[in-house]
Design an enzyme around this catalytic site. Structure first.
Site, short mmCIF file in Angstrom:
data_model
loop_
_atom_site.label_atom_id
_atom_site.label_comp_id
_atom_site.label_asym_id
_atom_site.label_seq_id
_atom_site.Cartn_x
_atom_site.Cartn_y
_atom_site.Cartn_z
N CYS A 177 1.27 -1.30 0.36
CA CYS A 177 0.09 0.15 -0.44
C CYS A 177 0.87 0.79 0.28
CB CYS A 177 -0.62 -0.38 1.07
SG CYS A 177 -2.36 0.99 1.29
N ASP A 199 -3.17 2.33 10.04
CA ASP A 199 -4.14 2.72 10.86
C ASP A 199 -4.92 2.54 11.72
OD1 ASP A 199 -5.34 3.83 7.57
OD2 ASP A 199 -4.75 1.79 7.31
C1 RUB Z 1 -3.27 3.29 3.50
C2 RUB Z 1 -3.01 2.61 4.92
C3 RUB Z 1 -1.05 3.33 5.32
C4 RUB Z 1 -1.88 3.67 6.86
C5 RUB Z 1 -0.76 4.36 7.09
O1 RUB Z 1 -4.75 2.75 3.22
O2 RUB Z 1 -3.21 0.91 4.74
O3 RUB Z 1 -0.69 1.59 5.36
O4 RUB Z 1 -2.77 4.45 5.94
O5 RUB Z 1 -0.55 5.78 6.42
P1 RUB Z 1 -5.62 3.92 2.58
P2 RUB Z 1 0.52 6.49 6.86
O6 RUB Z 1 -5.63 4.44 0.81
O7 RUB Z 1 -6.93 2.90 2.66
O8 RUB Z 1 -5.36 5.31 3.06
O9 RUB Z 1 1.45 5.91 7.44
O10 RUB Z 1 0.74 7.50 6.25
O11 RUB Z 1 -0.21 7.22 8.35
#
Ligand code: RUB
Length: 306
Positions: free
Chosen positions: A128, A197
């Protein structure tokens, strides 16, 4: 809701703004916009406007405790404050700036701790798009002799391509694979690093769908599995028995349902990786094993979520 704030809500909902940190940051920015532009004539009116918008923003992505924590922390300051509408505007703006500053500081700390922890890894796999993961991997690359990163494409919305582009334009060597190729490539991988998340009171990780499967593959192959996560991603509600809700998105993101009449299409956005599959969380407070995270939160971190 003001047009600018409504746009932020829609962008969050439609994943034009994605990743837990970006989502939380934009929600706090929306509060600042309201404070600056609202025509409210009394403190009560402004508080009400902020609350309505916060509620709408928080429900745009249900599996985002960082977003909820950020808004809760801001409202705690609002509740503790006195003064009229003008003082309240200033307070919200101050909190907005303070939050951004803390985010930057946390990111720098995660970068440093993560870079040290991963300094012995030459190939890292990620899934992701996580802004925290991208900053850590860039730092590992800068400090060492260069690393190689394997990015999954991340169906159905292909956020892995964002990671691949960002790392590659920073000069990192990147290989893109389809999600189902992880077990094929795991033998080449020294460590897996994903974002987060939500973190539950058991130390379980809630992250993009597919993460839990990758964790099992890593575990079976003796590969360390890390999650880069500010402690602001801890969901305090899980401490009192609340279950992290998993967002389920539209089937159209997976395929055209009209072409598959009679077939149910499910599209959960996140899954839960049990703590036992994780080596550690890379946080702004240090590299913390998932089993210790709750203790760390209880000893000094949890009250900042309120
Ligand atoms: C994004 C996702 C990321 C976390 C962490 O999912 O799973 O690993 O949100 O991101 P989506 P960060 O694309 O559905 O939002 O480190 O930028 O907080």
């Amino acid at each position: 809701m003001q047009r600018e704030v409504e746009k932020i809500r829609k962008d969050i909902k439609r994943l034009r703004i994605q990743g837990a940190r970006n989502v939380a940051k934009e929600a706090v920015r929306a509060m600042g916009i309201i404070a600056r532009k609202s025509k409210a004539k009394s403190r009560e009116e402004l508080v009400n406007e902020l609350l309505v918008a916060a509620d709408e923003l928080a429900s745009a992505r249900p599996t985002e405790p960082m977003l909820r924590n950020a808004l809760r922390a801001l409202f705690a300051e609002v509740r503790n404050s006195t003064g009229g509408v003008e003082e309240l505007r200033k307070l919200v703006e101050r909190e907005e700036m303070e939050y951004f500053k803390r985010m930057r500081e946390n990111e720098e700390r995660m970068e440093e701790y993560g870079a040290r922890e991963l300094s012995g890894s030459s190939t890292v796999l990620t899934h992701c798009h996580s802004s925290s993961v991208v900053s850590i991997l860039k730092r590992v690359d800068e400090l060492g002799n260069g690393i190689s990163v394997i990015c999954t494409e991340t169906r159905p919305k292909l956020q892995g391509l964002i990671t691949a582009k960002q790392l590659s334009s920073a000069g990192v060597k990147v290989t893109l694979i389809v999600d189902s190729a992880v077990s094929h490539f795991i033998k080449d991988v020294d460590a897996v690093l994903v974002g987060a998340d939500a973190i539950t009171s058991r130390g379980d990780l809630v992250n993009k769908i597919g993460t839990a499967g990758i964790a099992v593959i890593a575990h079976e192959n003796g590969v360390s599995m890390y999650s880069a996560a500010e402690t602001f991603k801890f969901d305090p509600l899980t401490l009192w028995g609340g279950i992290e809700k998993i967002e389920e998105r539209k089937p159209e993101e997976v395929t055209n349902p009209k072409k598959l009449k009679g077939v149910e299409i499910r599209n959960p956005a996140f899954d839960v990786t049990p703590a036992r599959y994780l080596t550690a969380y890379i946080t702004e407070m240090g590299v913390i094993p998932p089993q210790s995270l709750l203790n760390v939160m209880l000893k000094g971190g949890i009250e900042k979520l309120y």
